[in-house]
Write a protein that holds these residues in place. Structure first.
Motif, PDB file in Angstrom:
ATOM      1  N   ALA A 135      37.858  36.239  38.286  1.00 33.36           N
ATOM      2  CA  ALA A 135      37.338  37.558  37.885  1.00 33.36           C
ATOM      3  C   ALA A 135      36.758  38.276  39.109  1.00 33.36           C
ATOM      4  CB  ALA A 135      36.276  37.395  36.799  1.00 33.36           C
ATOM      5  N   ASN A 136      35.993  37.551  39.904  1.00 36.10           N
ATOM      6  CA  ASN A 136      35.402  38.164  41.105  1.00 36.10           C
ATOM      7  C   ASN A 136      36.465  38.630  42.088  1.00 36.10           C
ATOM      8  OD1 ASN A 136      32.780  37.875  40.397  1.00 36.10           O
ATOM      9  ND2 ASN A 136      32.519  35.913  41.444  1.00 36.10           N
ATOM     10  N   PHE A 137      37.467  37.765  42.317  1.00 35.20           N
ATOM     11  CA  PHE A 137      38.523  38.104  43.284  1.00 35.20           C
ATOM     12  C   PHE A 137      39.215  39.397  42.889  1.00 35.20           C
ATOM     13  CE2 PHE A 137      39.621  33.547  44.968  1.00 35.20           C
ATOM     14  CZ  PHE A 137      38.493  33.596  45.761  1.00 35.20           C
ATOM     15  N   LEU A 138      39.387  39.596  41.584  1.00 29.81           N
ATOM     16  CA  LEU A 138      40.168  40.759  41.145  1.00 29.81           C
ATOM     17  C   LEU A 138      39.287  41.952  40.783  1.00 29.81           C
ATOM     18  CD1 LEU A 138      42.979  38.979  39.132  1.00 29.81           C
ATOM     19  CD2 LEU A 138      43.120  39.968  41.417  1.00 29.81           C
ATOM     20  N   SER A 139      37.972  41.823  41.013  1.00 32.84           N
ATOM     21  CA  SER A 139      37.078  42.916  40.596  1.00 32.84           C
ATOM     22  C   SER A 139      37.361  44.188  41.400  1.00 32.84           C
ATOM     23  CB  SER A 139      35.615  42.497  40.721  1.00 32.84           C
ATOM     24  OG  SER A 139      35.364  42.172  42.066  1.00 32.84           O
ATOM     25  N   ASP A 140      37.952  44.055  42.596  1.00 33.18           N
ATOM     26  CA  ASP A 140      38.267  45.259  43.379  1.00 33.18           C
ATOM     27  C   ASP A 140      39.782  45.505  43.438  1.00 33.18           C
ATOM     28  OD1 ASP A 140      38.830  43.043  44.908  1.00 33.18           O
ATOM     29  OD2 ASP A 140      37.998  43.847  46.769  1.00 33.18           O
ATOM     30  N   GLY A 202      34.500  53.375  25.511  1.00 35.19           N
ATOM     31  CA  GLY A 202      34.045  53.261  26.900  1.00 35.19           C
ATOM     32  C   GLY A 202      32.775  52.427  27.060  1.00 35.19           C
ATOM     33  N   SER A 203      32.180  51.951  25.965  1.00 37.75           N
ATOM     34  CA  SER A 203      30.939  51.182  26.137  1.00 37.75           C
ATOM     35  C   SER A 203      31.220  49.776  26.685  1.00 37.75           C
ATOM     36  CB  SER A 203      30.121  51.123  24.845  1.00 37.75           C
ATOM     37  OG  SER A 203      30.926  50.691  23.779  1.00 37.75           O
ATOM     38  N   LEU A 204      32.448  49.324  26.521  1.00 42.55           N
ATOM     39  CA  LEU A 204      32.863  48.043  27.117  1.00 42.55           C
ATOM     40  C   LEU A 204      33.826  48.371  28.263  1.00 42.55           C
ATOM     41  CD1 LEU A 204      32.523  44.987  26.521  1.00 42.55           C
ATOM     42  CD2 LEU A 204      34.493  45.147  25.007  1.00 42.55           C
ATOM     43  N   PRO A 205      33.516  47.912  29.500  1.00 38.35           N
ATOM     44  CA  PRO A 205      34.381  48.298  30.622  1.00 38.35           C
ATOM     45  C   PRO A 205      35.735  47.577  30.615  1.00 38.35           C
ATOM     46  CG  PRO A 205      32.640  46.836  31.371  1.00 38.35           C
ATOM     47  CD  PRO A 205      32.372  47.087  29.908  1.00 38.35           C
ATOM     48  N   LEU A 206      36.750  48.279  31.090  1.00 39.04           N
ATOM     49  CA  LEU A 206      38.080  47.679  31.248  1.00 39.04           C
ATOM     50  C   LEU A 206      38.081  46.928  32.586  1.00 39.04           C
ATOM     51  CD1 LEU A 206      40.531  47.951  29.377  1.00 39.04           C
ATOM     52  CD2 LEU A 206      41.366  49.755  30.865  1.00 39.04           C
ATOM     53  N   ARG A 207      38.549  45.686  32.587  1.00 41.80           N
ATOM     54  CA  ARG A 207      38.562  44.860  33.804  1.00 41.80           C
ATOM     55  C   ARG A 207      39.968  44.347  34.036  1.00 41.80           C
ATOM     56  NH1 ARG A 207      33.230  44.824  35.872  1.00 41.80           N
ATOM     57  NH2 ARG A 207      31.736  44.247  34.253  1.00 41.80           N
ATOM     58  N   VAL A 208      40.233  43.916  35.254  1.00 37.93           N
ATOM     59  CA  VAL A 208      41.498  43.206  35.492  1.00 37.93           C
ATOM     60  C   VAL A 208      41.279  41.753  35.098  1.00 37.93           C
ATOM     61  CG1 VAL A 208      43.163  42.433  37.227  1.00 37.93           C
ATOM     62  CG2 VAL A 208      42.217  44.750  37.335  1.00 37.93           C
ATOM     63  N   THR A 209      42.023  41.285  34.108  1.00 38.09           N
ATOM     64  CA  THR A 209      41.779  39.939  33.589  1.00 38.09           C
ATOM     65  C   THR A 209      43.077  39.137  33.485  1.00 38.09           C
ATOM     66  OG1 THR A 209      41.723  40.995  31.410  1.00 38.09           O
ATOM     67  CG2 THR A 209      39.623  40.336  32.337  1.00 38.09           C
ATOM     68  N   HIS A 210      42.923  37.842  33.312  1.00 42.09           N
ATOM     69  CA  HIS A 210      44.067  36.931  33.261  1.00 42.09           C
ATOM     70  C   HIS A 210      44.740  36.965  31.893  1.00 42.09           C
ATOM     71  CE1 HIS A 210      46.106  33.030  32.917  1.00 42.09           C
ATOM     72  NE2 HIS A 210      46.127  32.975  34.241  1.00 42.09           N
ATOM     73  N   ASN A 211      43.923  36.946  30.861  1.00 45.11           N
ATOM     74  CA  ASN A 211      44.367  37.072  29.459  1.00 45.11           C
ATOM     75  C   ASN A 211      45.046  35.837  28.863  1.00 45.11           C
ATOM     76  OD1 ASN A 211      43.434  39.788  29.005  1.00 45.11           O
ATOM     77  ND2 ASN A 211      45.033  40.436  30.431  1.00 45.11           N
ATOM     78  N   GLY A 239      42.002  44.393  30.922  1.00 46.79           N
ATOM     79  CA  GLY A 239      41.521  43.780  29.677  1.00 46.79           C
ATOM     80  C   GLY A 239      40.009  43.717  29.695  1.00 46.79           C
ATOM     81  N   SER A 240      39.467  42.629  29.185  1.00 47.57           N
ATOM     82  CA  SER A 240      38.009  42.487  29.152  1.00 47.57           C
ATOM     83  C   SER A 240      37.635  41.077  29.576  1.00 47.57           C
ATOM     84  CB  SER A 240      37.512  42.748  27.728  1.00 47.57           C
ATOM     85  OG  SER A 240      36.190  42.282  27.596  1.00 47.57           O
ATOM     86  N   SER A 287      27.998  40.601  37.728  1.00 47.04           N
ATOM     87  CA  SER A 287      28.773  41.829  37.521  1.00 47.04           C
ATOM     88  C   SER A 287      28.944  42.197  36.042  1.00 47.04           C
ATOM     89  CB  SER A 287      30.135  41.732  38.219  1.00 47.04           C
ATOM     90  OG  SER A 287      30.755  40.543  37.830  1.00 47.04           O
ATOM     91  N   LEU A 288      28.332  41.416  35.130  1.00 47.71           N
ATOM     92  CA  LEU A 288      28.488  41.736  33.706  1.00 47.71           C
ATOM     93  C   LEU A 288      27.541  42.864  33.302  1.00 47.71           C
ATOM     94  CD1 LEU A 288      28.681  38.223  31.956  1.00 47.71           C
ATOM     95  CD2 LEU A 288      30.533  39.662  32.738  1.00 47.71           C
ATOM     96  N   THR A 289      28.012  43.746  32.424  1.00 47.51           N
ATOM     97  CA  THR A 289      27.145  44.817  31.917  1.00 47.51           C
ATOM     98  C   THR A 289      26.351  44.284  30.716  1.00 47.51           C
ATOM     99  OG1 THR A 289      28.773  45.609  30.323  1.00 47.51           O
ATOM    100  CG2 THR A 289      28.871  46.561  32.544  1.00 47.51           C
ATOM    101  N   LYS A 290      25.350  45.089  30.301  1.00 48.96           N
ATOM    102  CA  LYS A 290      24.510  44.685  29.157  1.00 48.96           C
ATOM    103  C   LYS A 290      25.374  44.495  27.904  1.00 48.96           C
ATOM    104  CE  LYS A 290      20.267  46.379  27.006  1.00 48.96           C
ATOM    105  NZ  LYS A 290      20.726  47.103  25.835  1.00 48.96           N
ATOM    106  N   THR A 291      26.322  45.400  27.703  1.00 45.34           N
ATOM    107  CA  THR A 291      27.178  45.286  26.504  1.00 45.34           C
ATOM    108  C   THR A 291      28.029  44.020  26.568  1.00 45.34           C
ATOM    109  OG1 THR A 291      27.299  47.684  26.518  1.00 45.34           O
ATOM    110  CG2 THR A 291      28.849  46.558  25.080  1.00 45.34           C
ATOM    111  N   GLU A 292      28.580  43.703  27.731  1.00 45.55           N
ATOM    112  CA  GLU A 292      29.387  42.474  27.855  1.00 45.55           C
ATOM    113  C   GLU A 292      28.537  41.247  27.515  1.00 45.55           C
ATOM    114  OE1 GLU A 292      32.847  43.448  31.161  1.00 45.55           O
ATOM    115  OE2 GLU A 292      30.778  43.258  31.858  1.00 45.55           O
TER     116      GLU A 292
END
Ligand code: ADP
Ligand code: GN1
Ligand code: MG
Length: 359
Positions: A135-140, A202-211, A239-240, A287-292
């Motif tokens: 997750a960290n590697f793909l955060s950017d 939009g309250s949950l952010p879209l992330r690059v994820t493996h799924n 994804g999330s 890097s997690l938001t409050k909603t996550e």
């Protein structure tokens, strides 16, 4: 075998190779190991009924592996063991089509093992570290560069609609025999939109994820036991984090196999839950938001429920999506997942406490 040989030649030319032999237990693609005198490769037949846009698929994987390789080099790691390295075929592409079947080839990573069924909590902790780091590697990584290889992959509400369609079409005639499982799904209909609604507003952010963060998608080093690479990158998409966390718990926080027929031994183990949570959050809590964070305790329930519902849908459709190896295989898989869902629901508060402890 003839098709496999033609595909291999397109990647490595007329080099001597042993007969390819099957490896792994994936439900979608078919994977083989190919050894030459000097090298060892993975050959994979891609399921083109499911992955229709081969250029989009391989573009995603090449982009992501390139990104991870760069980060691994920066960290002083061996780039050949940190992620998959694909070969280019004589067509100039990273896949070939032989008699209508598509193949790709990449370097086999030697001296590794994968885990099908959880035995040792330490391995699950380490797989948490691997997926948290992924997750960290793909955060950017630029999510707009990724194709959506399977539309609505973890859209649980849309998966619910697929399930209802399967029940009403009843193509296999099996729907009448699975009334209890159908009722189990329908009781949870409202739950299916919990994450997708928040992604949509939009309250949950879209992330690059493996799924597809199944336990057997992490390679561990045989000598050091360390997790070295996350594989099976076909479903890397926007994804999330909730998907990756939840799906990993689904497959690893139990001692039972996904298709165990004796439901008495299908357990949801909170110690395993904590082991993975600790490893994952050590890597990416910051890097997690409050909603996550608020939704994280529901993640394993959602992803396990979704997977069980997909197995049930496929059973009712007549086993057209997941590979099956016996009669009722998808139904057996569905039942283990629903047993886990019921156990997880009872342990929601405990899961929340564990997450709060490690955040
Ligand atoms: P599937 O989509 O069928 O799950 P995977 O890419 O996960 O396919 O591969 C299936 C299995 O093959 C893995 O669980 C792992 O055991 C083995 N495998 C795949 N790629 C490699 C590799 N590069 N090095 C070593 N083992 C691999
Ligand atoms: C499939 O290919 P494999 O076995 O890693 C499926 C996942 C499911 C999983 C259940 C593309 O994964 O979504 O969670 O089976 N992959 C696809 O075991 O549908
Ligand atoms: Mg796999």
């Amino acid at each position: 075998m003839k098709n496999l040989d033609t595909a291999i030649k397109a990647f490595i030319g007329d080099v001597y190779h042993e007969t390819p032999y099957p490896v792994g237990n994936g439900h979608i693609n078919s994977t083989y190991r190919v050894c030459t005198n000097n090298n060892s490769y993975t050959l994979q037949k891609i399921n083109t009924k499911i992955f229709k846009d081969l250029d989009g698929l391989m573009n995603n994987i090449e982009g992501v592996t390139h990104h991870i390789r760069k980060k691994s080099i920066e960290l002083g790691r061996n780039p050949y063991r940190s992620t998959l390295k694909f070969l280019t075929a004589n067509t100039g592409k990273s896949y070939v089509v032989v008699n209508g079947d598509a193949y790709r080839m990449y370097h086999y990573i030697d001296d590794v093992f994968t885990i099908e069924k959880m035995e040792d909590p330490r391995h699950f902790y380490l797989s948490g570290v691997a997926f948290g780091e992924f997750a960290n590697f793909l955060s950017d990584f630029d999510a707009s560069a990724l194709s959506e290889t399977i539309k609505n992959f973890h859209n649980t509400a849309s998966r619910y609609l697929d399930f209802e369609k399967a029940v009403s079409d009843n193509l296999s005639g099996r729907a009448d025999d699975v009334a209890d499982e159908i009722a189990f799904v329908r009781e949870r209909k409202n739950f299916t939109s919990m994450f997708v609604d928040k992604l949509a507003d939009g309250s949950l952010p879209l992330r690059v994820t493996h799924n597809d963060t199944k336990l057997n998608n992490v390679l561990f080093d045989e000598k050091t036991q360390a997790p070295i690479a996350v594989i099976d990158l076909d479903t890397v998409m926007p994804g999330s984090y909730l998907y990756d966390f939840g799906d990993a718990i689904r497959s690893g926080a139990t001692h039972a196999a996904e298709d165990e027929q004796n439901l008495d031994i299908v357990d949801f183990d909170l110690d395993l839950y904590e082991a993975f949570t600790k490893g994952y959050l050590e890597q990416c809590a910051k890097s997690l938001t409050k909603t996550e964070i608020e939704l994280l305790p529901y993640a394993s329930i959602m992803l396990t429920f979704e997977c069980g519902m997909r197995f049930l849908t496929d059973h009712i459709n007549g086993d057209t999506y997941f590979k099956v190896h016996r009669n009722g295989h998808n139904l057996d898989r569905c039942r283990t997942q629903f047993k886990l869902v019921a156990e997880m629901e009872k342990n929601l508060d405990k899961m929340r406490e564990i997450i709060e402890k490690h955040i």
